[in-house]
Design an enzyme around this catalytic site. Structure first.
Site, PDB file in Angstrom:
ATOM      1  N   HIS A 123      -3.417   6.818   2.864  1.00  0.00           N
ATOM      2  CA  HIS A 123      -3.811   5.526   2.291  1.00  0.00           C
ATOM      3  C   HIS A 123      -5.184   5.166   2.852  1.00  0.00           C
ATOM      4  O   HIS A 123      -5.424   5.292   4.052  1.00  0.00           O
ATOM      5  CB  HIS A 123      -2.773   4.469   2.664  1.00  0.00           C
ATOM      6  CG  HIS A 123      -3.234   3.076   2.371  1.00  0.00           C
ATOM      7  ND1 HIS A 123      -3.801   2.721   1.161  1.00  0.00           N
ATOM      8  CD2 HIS A 123      -3.236   1.944   3.127  1.00  0.00           C
ATOM      9  CE1 HIS A 123      -4.119   1.450   1.191  1.00  0.00           C
ATOM     10  NE2 HIS A 123      -3.794   0.956   2.373  1.00  0.00           N
ATOM     11  N   CYS A 183       0.818  -1.221   0.000  1.00  0.00           N
ATOM     12  CA  CYS A 183       0.000   0.000   0.000  1.00  0.00           C
ATOM     13  C   CYS A 183       0.851   1.270   0.000  1.00  0.00           C
ATOM     14  O   CYS A 183       0.332   2.360  -0.252  1.00  0.00           O
ATOM     15  CB  CYS A 183      -0.935  -0.003   1.199  1.00  0.00           C
ATOM     16  SG  CYS A 183      -1.921  -1.493   1.277  1.00  0.00           S
ATOM     17  N   ASN A 188     -10.104  -0.483   0.146  1.00  0.00           N
ATOM     18  CA  ASN A 188      -8.643  -0.391   0.160  1.00  0.00           C
ATOM     19  C   ASN A 188      -8.111  -0.910  -1.175  1.00  0.00           C
ATOM     20  O   ASN A 188      -8.236  -2.089  -1.478  1.00  0.00           O
ATOM     21  CB  ASN A 188      -8.129  -1.239   1.332  1.00  0.00           C
ATOM     22  CG  ASN A 188      -6.620  -1.238   1.453  1.00  0.00           C
ATOM     23  OD1 ASN A 188      -5.904  -0.838   0.538  1.00  0.00           O
ATOM     24  ND2 ASN A 188      -6.122  -1.718   2.591  1.00  0.00           N
TER      25      ASN A 188
HETATM   26  O1  UT7 Z   1      -3.718  -1.558   3.827  1.00  0.00           O
HETATM   27  C1  UT7 Z   1      -2.614  -2.017   4.505  1.00  0.00           C
HETATM   28  C2  UT7 Z   1      -2.734  -2.114   5.946  1.00  0.00           C
HETATM   29  N1  UT7 Z   1      -3.986  -2.669   6.376  1.00  0.00           N
HETATM   30  C3  UT7 Z   1      -4.607  -2.122   7.373  1.00  0.00           C
HETATM   31  O2  UT7 Z   1      -4.173  -1.111   7.883  1.00  0.00           O
HETATM   32  C4  UT7 Z   1      -5.829  -2.818   7.884  1.00  0.00           C
HETATM   33  C5  UT7 Z   1      -5.800  -2.815   9.378  1.00  0.00           C
HETATM   34  N2  UT7 Z   1      -6.851  -3.564  10.050  1.00  0.00           N
HETATM   35  C6  UT7 Z   1      -8.165  -3.254  10.016  1.00  0.00           C
HETATM   36  O3  UT7 Z   1      -8.609  -2.414   9.249  1.00  0.00           O
HETATM   37  C7  UT7 Z   1      -9.035  -3.919  11.044  1.00  0.00           C
HETATM   38  O4  UT7 Z   1      -8.214  -4.606  11.960  1.00  0.00           O
HETATM   39  C8  UT7 Z   1     -10.096  -4.902  10.451  1.00  0.00           C
HETATM   40  C9  UT7 Z   1     -11.193  -4.120   9.761  1.00  0.00           C
HETATM   41  C10 UT7 Z   1      -9.445  -5.871   9.487  1.00  0.00           C
HETATM   42  C11 UT7 Z   1     -10.738  -5.688  11.592  1.00  0.00           C
HETATM   43  O5  UT7 Z   1     -11.310  -4.789  12.543  1.00  0.00           O
HETATM   44  P1  UT7 Z   1     -10.989  -4.956  14.117  1.00  0.00           P
HETATM   45  O6  UT7 Z   1     -11.780  -3.935  14.795  1.00  0.00           O
HETATM   46  O7  UT7 Z   1      -9.504  -4.922  14.292  1.00  0.00           O
HETATM   47  O8  UT7 Z   1     -11.584  -6.386  14.434  1.00  0.00           O
HETATM   48  P2  UT7 Z   1     -10.856  -7.673  15.050  1.00  0.00           P
HETATM   49  O9  UT7 Z   1      -9.966  -8.312  14.050  1.00  0.00           O
HETATM   50  O10 UT7 Z   1     -10.282  -7.335  16.390  1.00  0.00           O
HETATM   51  O11 UT7 Z   1     -12.071  -8.625  15.289  1.00  0.00           O
HETATM   52  C12 UT7 Z   1     -13.140  -8.286  16.215  1.00  0.00           C
HETATM   53  C13 UT7 Z   1     -14.248  -9.316  16.049  1.00  0.00           C
HETATM   54  C14 UT7 Z   1     -13.754 -10.767  16.031  1.00  0.00           C
HETATM   55  O12 UT7 Z   1     -14.738 -11.566  16.662  1.00  0.00           O
HETATM   56  P3  UT7 Z   1     -14.549 -12.024  18.196  1.00  0.00           P
HETATM   57  O13 UT7 Z   1     -13.273 -12.795  18.242  1.00  0.00           O
HETATM   58  O14 UT7 Z   1     -14.500 -10.753  18.980  1.00  0.00           O
HETATM   59  O15 UT7 Z   1     -15.772 -12.851  18.451  1.00  0.00           O
HETATM   60  C15 UT7 Z   1     -13.726 -11.109  14.562  1.00  0.00           C
HETATM   61  O16 UT7 Z   1     -13.869 -12.488  14.322  1.00  0.00           O
HETATM   62  O17 UT7 Z   1     -14.904  -9.112  14.789  1.00  0.00           O
HETATM   63  C16 UT7 Z   1     -14.920 -10.354  14.055  1.00  0.00           C
HETATM   64  N3  UT7 Z   1     -14.879 -10.051  12.644  1.00  0.00           N
HETATM   65  C17 UT7 Z   1     -15.963  -9.813  11.895  1.00  0.00           C
HETATM   66  N4  UT7 Z   1     -17.271  -9.770  12.200  1.00  0.00           N
HETATM   67  C18 UT7 Z   1     -18.129  -9.488  11.203  1.00  0.00           C
HETATM   68  C19 UT7 Z   1     -13.770  -9.932  11.849  1.00  0.00           C
HETATM   69  N5  UT7 Z   1     -14.130  -9.621  10.597  1.00  0.00           N
HETATM   70  C20 UT7 Z   1     -15.485  -9.539  10.605  1.00  0.00           C
HETATM   71  C21 UT7 Z   1     -16.436  -9.246   9.604  1.00  0.00           C
HETATM   72  N6  UT7 Z   1     -17.740  -9.238   9.946  1.00  0.00           N
HETATM   73  N7  UT7 Z   1     -16.102  -8.978   8.329  1.00  0.00           N
END
Ligand code: UT7
Length: 332
Positions: free
Chosen positions: A254, A113, A284
């Site tokens: 980004h 990115c 993204n």
């Molecule tokens: O572009 C290059 C760099 N990339 C980035 O900078 C991306 C960085 N990361 C992110 O944007 C975020 O971390 C995500 C959008 C990918 C995820 O958001 P988050 O707030 O960090 O969620 P998390 O991974 O901590 O997950 C929280 C919960 C989990 O469930 P439990 O374990 O709490 O029951 C996940 O399984 O949300 C769940 N989850 C979802 N739920 C519904 C993860 N993805 C989804 C989804 N829909 N699509």
């Protein structure tokens, strides 16, 4: 000799993949995606539309807006992690030939990115050294080709598209790109990677079907490093150049996640009018995200000659970069 950001162009494929489409594909909801990322939809390339095709469309616009003829362009850099072909030939050579640029130096760079900011830095160096006069830099991604549409942690984020800019030599210091910072840290390589397909992995035919050929991301860990790194990076480039955040007309980060952009914008005490947001409609698009966002403010008439832009990128590698760039082109 200085390097000026002369023109911008972008291309967005027609097909839209909305959050409600994704609800039918993985266990997710429009509400979750909107709240956690700010994304409502992303665009997906047609089946026969390649990364180079999208790069060509974006580049045609940037060239037309530059007022240059194609034979005045003497170098092409393409930033992509979704090239037409892995290893070779580079997507840049294909774009150069499709554009009819002749036998220019053309090559791809891989900085995920951050690719567009890396390409900007390389173009600036070539122009300032006097080796090249007009460098076309392209960020083009067909991320749908390397996205695992059964993984809700990644497939909700990524989209396809391309952006392009021309960096030209000038003797006018007021038009010059002020500074570009770039960095990397391979100790975080496992946070965001496509584990298979490269020479670092030995795999049999069965493995080709496995998810290892798709992007994998430790989203939450990446998120935390992203906020920290992006904030430090922009604070540093502003301090080192003695520029206050109020002097920034357009902060073009980004477009990975609205919450990351908001955290960095708040750390710089930026007003919302200064922050360029396209994540809602494009998701993204990795190396294409910054030039697509710049093109958006250009086409809406917000970007005017002389406006100071602060670019800020972060991605797999991990890599990061920022740049202080006055827009040196004319608007429509
Ligand atoms: O572009 C290059 C760099 N990339 C980035 O900078 C991306 C960085 N990361 C992110 O944007 C975020 O971390 C995500 C959008 C990918 C995820 O958001 P988050 O707030 O960090 O969620 P998390 O991974 O901590 O997950 C929280 C919960 C989990 O469930 P439990 O374990 O709490 O029951 C996940 O399984 O949300 C769940 N989850 C979802 N739920 C519904 C993860 N993805 C989804 C989804 N829909 N699509």
């Amino acid at each position: 000799m200085y390097a000026a950001f002369r023109s911008i162009g972008a291309y967005v494929p027609e097909k839209i993949l909305s959050n409600s489409d994704l609800e039918t594909m993985v266990d997710t909801t429009d509400e979750w995606i909107t709240k956690r990322t700010g994304i409502k939809e992303r665009h997906i390339a047609a089946i026969d539309e390649t990364t180079s095709d999208m790069g060509v469309n974006a580049a045609e616009k940037a060239i037309a807006r530059s007022g240059l003829s194609k034979d005045e362009i003497d170098m092409l850099i393409c930033a992509t992690i979704s090239p037409d072909y892995f290893c070779m030939p580079s997507t840049a050579t294909i774009i150069a030939t499709k554009l009819g640029l002749g036998k220019v130096m053309a090559f791809d760079i891989s900085a995920a990115c951050t690719g567009f900011v890396y390409a900007l830095n390389i173009a600036k160096a070539f122009v300032e050294s006097g080796m090249k006069k007009n460098v076309l830099i392209v960020g083009a991604e067909r991320l749908s080709a390397i996205t695992d549409y059964s993984d809700r942690g990644t497939c909700i984020l990524f989209g396809d598209g391309a952006g392009a800019a021309i960096i030209s030599a000038t003797e006018d210091k007021s038009k010059a790109i002020i500074d570009v910072h770039t960095g990397s840290d391979g100790s975080f390589a496992d946070l965001l990677m496509t584990p298979n397909g490269g020479s670092g992995s030995i795999h049999d035919e069965l493995d080709r079907e496995a998810a290892g050929c798709f992007m994998q991301m430790k989203g939450n860990e990446t998120f935390k490093v992203a906020v920290r790194t992006l904030t430090n990076d922009v604070v540093e480039i502003l301090e080192q150049n003695n520029i206050s955040s109020s002097a920034i007309k357009h902060f073009v980060p980004h477009q990975a996640n609205y919450r990351i952009i908001k955290a960095v914008g708040d750390a710089l005490a930026l007003h919302e009018d200064q922050v360029v947001l396209t994540v809602e409609k494009y998701g993204n698009t990795s190396g294409a995200s910054i030039p697509m966002a710049i093109n958006d403010i250009y086409e809406s008439g917000r970007l005017q000659e002389g406006d100071l832009m602060l670019l800020d990128a972060f991605g797999g590698g991990l890599t990061w970069g920022s740049a202080l760039v006055p827009f040196a082109g004319k608007n429509i």
